[in-house]
Scaffold this motif. Sequence first.
Motif, PDB file in Angstrom:
ATOM      1  N   LEU A 108       0.901  -1.282  -0.145  1.00 36.57           N
ATOM      2  CA  LEU A 108       0.047   0.172  -0.113  1.00 36.57           C
ATOM      3  C   LEU A 108       0.998   1.394   0.020  1.00 36.57           C
ATOM      4  O   LEU A 108       0.482   2.298  -0.648  1.00 36.57           O
ATOM      5  N   LEU A 109       1.927   0.982   0.693  1.00 41.19           N
ATOM      6  CA  LEU A 109       2.726   2.307   0.840  1.00 41.19           C
ATOM      7  C   LEU A 109       3.460   2.717  -0.472  1.00 41.19           C
ATOM      8  O   LEU A 109       3.540   3.538  -0.960  1.00 41.19           O
ATOM      9  N   VAL A 133       2.359   1.636  -3.477  1.00 39.57           N
ATOM     10  CA  VAL A 133       1.331   2.207  -4.406  1.00 39.57           C
ATOM     11  C   VAL A 133       0.999   3.648  -4.237  1.00 39.57           C
ATOM     12  O   VAL A 133       0.962   4.509  -5.129  1.00 39.57           O
ATOM     13  N   TRP A 134       0.821   4.109  -3.043  1.00 37.83           N
ATOM     14  CA  TRP A 134       0.650   5.388  -2.742  1.00 37.83           C
ATOM     15  C   TRP A 134       2.011   6.458  -3.014  1.00 37.83           C
ATOM     16  O   TRP A 134       1.713   7.609  -3.637  1.00 37.83           O
ATOM     17  N   LEU A 135       3.064   6.015  -2.594  1.00 41.21           N
ATOM     18  CA  LEU A 135       4.218   6.991  -2.903  1.00 41.21           C
ATOM     19  C   LEU A 135       5.032   6.911  -4.061  1.00 41.21           C
ATOM     20  O   LEU A 135       5.475   7.706  -4.645  1.00 41.21           O
ATOM     21  N   THR A 136       4.978   5.582  -4.668  1.00 40.92           N
ATOM     22  CA  THR A 136       5.619   5.604  -6.044  1.00 40.92           C
ATOM     23  C   THR A 136       4.650   4.731  -7.007  1.00 40.92           C
ATOM     24  O   THR A 136       4.810   3.472  -7.280  1.00 40.92           O
ATOM     25  N   PRO A 137       3.731   5.282  -7.544  1.00 41.38           N
ATOM     26  CA  PRO A 137       2.723   4.912  -8.665  1.00 41.38           C
ATOM     27  C   PRO A 137       3.432   4.273  -9.816  1.00 41.38           C
ATOM     28  O   PRO A 137       3.041   3.169 -10.308  1.00 41.38           O
TER      29      PRO A 137
END
Length: 198
Positions: A70-71, A73-77
């Motif tokens: 999740l982290l 995906v959120w920070l490095t799409p």
Amino acid sequence: MFGNAHLDRLRQTFADQFSVGEQGLFYRKYQKGAPIRVSHSERDEFVAAFNKRIRYATWSIFPATVGLILLLVWLTPDADSAIAQIAMWGGIAAILLPFMAIYYWAWNAPSRKLERRTPEGPALTKKEARALAFSKITYGQLLIAALMGAGLIWKKSTETDVFHGWGVVWLAFGVGLMVLAGVQAIRKWRFNQQRAPE
């Protein structure tokens, strides 16, 4: 991360440090250290504590992995970017290092608790330790390891070029696994041949 078979093998390897001899029950660190007498109840407590700690450590990996995904995906799409790759491997290390620390701490719990107890004999010699190690590994297991190395190379070659760039890492790892399995098989065979006349 680990299937039940892996965990069962890990638990059994830990439990194998406690063996029954002619004089009673003994603990040998890594199955080759100096024998220290223990009671059956002490052995059961050590094994139960190890199993519980490893179970909790293993369970903690799942939520940590979900959190990492999740982290990321959120920070490095952009998953293919260099930053995403660095973050992913850094996150995996951040998950595995605490697990390994807990594992070694749990593994060494008997030796910490029994360190003041007087050993009742010497540690195994190199030859005795080698004989024990070779007796616990089969040619079938070594063959499976070699096939896993070949399978890894084949699988990764369908996804990436294993002869260039970072793909070479997968090639080296697979070949290394096959070579290690082959060397161990030869060593086991040679050791058995040397012992045959005895």
